[in-house]
Design a protein around this motif. Structure first.
Motif, PDB file in Angstrom:
ATOM      1  N   MET A 119       0.850  -1.186   0.000  1.00  9.88           N
ATOM      2  CA  MET A 119       0.000   0.000   0.000  1.00  9.88           C
ATOM      3  C   MET A 119       0.889   1.240   0.000  1.00  9.88           C
ATOM      4  O   MET A 119       1.738   1.408   0.860  1.00  9.88           O
ATOM      5  N   ARG A 120       0.697   2.074  -0.984  1.00 11.37           N
ATOM      6  CA  ARG A 120       1.505   3.286  -1.091  1.00 11.37           C
ATOM      7  C   ARG A 120       0.832   4.446  -0.374  1.00 11.37           C
ATOM      8  O   ARG A 120      -0.374   4.518  -0.246  1.00 11.37           O
ATOM      9  N   SER A 121       1.631   5.363   0.085  1.00 12.14           N
ATOM     10  CA  SER A 121       1.038   6.594   0.599  1.00 12.14           C
ATOM     11  C   SER A 121       2.005   7.718   0.276  1.00 12.14           C
ATOM     12  O   SER A 121       3.212   7.528   0.299  1.00 12.14           O
ATOM     13  N   ASP A 122       1.479   8.872  -0.046  1.00 14.14           N
ATOM     14  CA  ASP A 122       2.390   9.953  -0.432  1.00 14.14           C
ATOM     15  C   ASP A 122       3.079  10.503   0.813  1.00 14.14           C
ATOM     16  O   ASP A 122       2.587  10.364   1.926  1.00 14.14           O
ATOM     17  N   ASN A 174       1.410  12.275   3.626  1.00 12.71           N
ATOM     18  CA  ASN A 174       0.422  11.521   4.366  1.00 12.71           C
ATOM     19  C   ASN A 174       1.020  11.029   5.691  1.00 12.71           C
ATOM     20  O   ASN A 174       1.640   9.990   5.753  1.00 12.71           O
ATOM     21  N   ARG A 175       0.851  11.811   6.739  1.00 13.59           N
ATOM     22  CA  ARG A 175       1.430  11.468   8.027  1.00 13.59           C
ATOM     23  C   ARG A 175       0.452  10.659   8.857  1.00 13.59           C
ATOM     24  O   ARG A 175      -0.747  10.866   8.774  1.00 13.59           O
ATOM     25  N   ALA A 176       1.012   9.780   9.673  1.00 15.62           N
ATOM     26  CA  ALA A 176       0.149   8.987  10.538  1.00 15.62           C
ATOM     27  C   ALA A 176      -0.442   9.876  11.624  1.00 15.62           C
ATOM     28  O   ALA A 176       0.245  10.731  12.174  1.00 15.62           O
ATOM     29  N   PRO A 177      -1.749   9.704  11.917  1.00 15.84           N
ATOM     30  CA  PRO A 177      -2.332  10.476  13.010  1.00 15.84           C
ATOM     31  C   PRO A 177      -1.652  10.132  14.334  1.00 15.84           C
ATOM     32  O   PRO A 177      -1.191   9.005  14.523  1.00 15.84           O
ATOM     33  N   LYS A 228      -0.107   6.566  16.065  1.00 16.99           N
ATOM     34  CA  LYS A 228       1.295   6.391  16.452  1.00 16.99           C
ATOM     35  C   LYS A 228       1.393   5.897  17.886  1.00 16.99           C
ATOM     36  O   LYS A 228       2.154   4.980  18.197  1.00 16.99           O
TER      37      LYS A 228
END
Lengths: 271, 323
Positions: free
Chosen positions: A1-4, A7-10, A14
């Motif tokens: 799964m790609r993410s740009d 796109n930071r993790a909430p 975390k």
């Protein structure tokens, strides 16, 4: 799964993930502290003092050495059997499509998909029906059965990535099947087999449930530990053995990881 | 042997290369022309081993569950009967089964809840070094010695252990005492209560839940998520309509492990638990001290049947692809 990259993790995610990892690791680290405690009778925290004298005491305990020796013997033989059976099975299943293929992969997974107690008591009742006395071999019989799946999983993943045309090319160039296996197939699957073998070894080295049913009077290291947990004799010695077991099992896992990390980490390749 | 030579002769005519010399060459020519034969030869050892040692013993076990034990002599009566299965329905035995199954269900649920954020982070956000760290961070506890893990929790949950110490520092001992005074879940200390058993089960099986969920999440194409937000879905809607359904086979796959492992385990409830038995303990007690192998066998058939239904259902949900 790609993410740009933006796109930071909430933050909550975390924290949840980090807390989960801590939950997985802190208890094991705790063992290290207890191996040095001066408290002999209880599980008192924090330790009243620290000492290394229990390492010497453990070193001089013949029962620990005997259990260790048996564990290594059983794990080595079981791994060898599992390597042969698992590789053969993986080669057959990944190489061609045939009737009953699904059934065979189910058969390999079953000893680990069903609770260990079923494998254990099945073997025990079979031994008693056939009047087979308990020995090192009865333990190995059980261990090899569930070790096959680990080798199989690793080997099958690698076989899928090894292209069949290389084997054909080797045969076209005049190599016979054994030469092809020796010079083409084996170098390709070698590291996967090594990793599978190490994990199988670790699995056998750690197995308790099946062993309690298939061992007579002999004690493997986990059986020794179980005995100490149920009827403690010298608690600090158990602490030291536990710590050493953690350190010793760490190495093959790390090694297996480095051998197979090139993209074929199949989930469930574990136990 | 004659049929094998005949095939060689027949097939050697149109071959481009000359037949390979020696026994090894002849054999490998044979295998090349008759792949079925090679396949059979490869399958024979593993199938024989698993068929005889494993399936054979399973059948032996099944057979024994139809025997019964003579109450007066204590000897096993080798006549076909369903009497032993009837004994499973006695209230005390039914209790054991229900207790084990509900524990397995709760453990599975809790594992899924704790595992999901870890798997989600590892699959979606962790890259490079972090990815490796997460992978090892799950694999190391998974492969660490099972007994050492259980033992570590015995230390943590003990009355004088680290958890009590921590709660005392936080002035929360009253909470622990209140919890321990509850019926069923409570006890003298956490290390001899159902709560303790539950915590240790969740801890020990958790990695088995994380890995399949992570695998399922990794297969969710990123553009699917982008498409969802392009179409105006909020992150919450994307999660519940796109990500969660696609992760579900992974959760089901993980639940196979957590459920099955809890059903059969007897070490954890023995070391960290109360005196009320689980299926595994009942099996162990009946086959060992009591010598009632038929009843022990009948007890093991319960997890087998439950897992058979479970696996059948999981397969229909596509969980096997996520294994």
């Amino acid at each position: 799964m790609r993410s740009d990259p933006n796109n930071r993790a909430p933050l909550t995610l975390k924290i949840a993930a980090g807390a989960g990892l801590l939950f997985l690791h802190l208890p094991i680290l705790l063992i290290f502290v207890y191996a040095f405690t001066t408290e002999e009778k209880t599980y008192q925290w924090p330790p009243p003092g620290l000492t290394t004298e229990w390492f010497a005491v453990t070193w001089n305990r013949p029962d620990v050495w005997e259990a260790l020796k048996l564990s290594v013997q059983v794990a080595a033989v079981s791994t060898a059997i599992a390597l042969v059976l698992g590789t053969l099975c993986a080669a057959a299943v990944s190489g061609s499509k045939f009737f009953g293929r699904e059934t065979i992969s189910l058969l390999v997974i079953l000893p680990i998909a069903l609770p260990g107690i079923i494998t254990g008591i099945s073997l025990r009742s079979a031994f008693s029906l056939m009047d087979i006395p308990f020995s090192t071999w009865t333990i190995i019989l059980g261990h090899a059965t569930f070790c096959v799946v680990v080798v199989y999983n690793n080997a099958v993943a690698r076989f899928r990535r090894t292209s069949g045309s290389m084997i054909e090319a080797s045969m076209d160039l005049g190599a016979n099947g054994f030469q092809t296996f020796r010079y083409v197939v084996l170098p390709n699957i070698g590291t996967a087999l090594l990793a599978g073998g190490m994990l199988a070894f670790a699995l056998s080295f750690d197995e308790v449930i099946v062993t309690t049913f298939t061992a007579g009077q002999q004690q493997t290291l986990p059986i020794w530990m179980l005995e100490e947990l149920v009827r403690p004799r010298q608690r600090p010695v158990t602490n030291v053995v536990a710590m050493v077991v953690v350190l010793v099992t760490l190495l093959p896992i790390l090694a297996a990881y480095y051998l197979t990390r090139d993209g074929d980490q199949i989930a469930g390749a574990g136990k | 042997m004659t049929s094998a030579t005949a095939t060689l002769d027949h097939a050697s005519a149109p071959a481009i290369l000359p037949a390979k010399g020696g026994i090894a060459g002849a054999l490998s020519d044979l295998f090349w022309r008759r792949p079925k034969f090679l396949l059979m030869l490869m399958l024979l050892p593993p199938v024989l081993w698993l068929g005889i040692v494993y399936l054979g013993s399973l059948l032996a076990l099944l057979l024994q569950s139809f025997f019964s034990i003579d109450e007066y002599s204590g000897l096993i009566n080798r006549e076909f009967t369903l009497k032993t299965y009837g004994e499973l329905l006695l209230p005390s035995n039914l209790d054991i089964i229900l207790r084990t199954v509900s524990m397995a269900a709760m453990v599975t649920l809790a594992s899924a809840v704790i595992a999901f954020p870890i798997a989600y982070f590892a699959a979606r956000y962790a890259r490079g070094k972090w990815k490796a760290l997460f992978y090892l961070g799950i694999m190391l506890p998974l492969w660490s010695s099972y007994l050492v893990k259980v033992y570590a929790w015995k230390l943590i949950l003990a009355k004088e252990g680290i958890l009590t110490w921590l709660l005392a520092k936080l002035h929360l001992i009253w909470l622990l005492d209140a919890w321990l005074s509850l019926p069923i879940v409570g006890g003298n200390s956490l290390s001899v209560s159902f709560t303790g058993t539950f915590i240790v089960f969740v801890y020990v099986w958790l990695p088995f839940m994380i890995l399949p969920i992570q695998a399922a999440l990794e297969r969710v194409p990123g553009n699917l998520i982008e498409a969802s937000s392009d179409l105006g879905a909020s992150p919450r809607q994307t999660f519940s309509n796109v990500i969660f359904p696609l992760a579900l086979p992974g959760i089901v796959a993980g639940s196979i492990f957590t459920f099955s492992l809890t059903l059969g385990d007897y070490i954890i409830p023995q070391i960290v638990g109360t005196s009320r038995l689980f299926i595994g303990q009942a099996v162990y007690a009946h086959q060992g001290t009591a010598g009632n192998i038929p009843l022990a066998a009948a007890f093991t058939v319960v997890p087998i049947v439950i897992m058979a239904f479970y696996l059948w259902g999981a397969r229909r949900m596509g969980a096997f692809d996520a294994l």
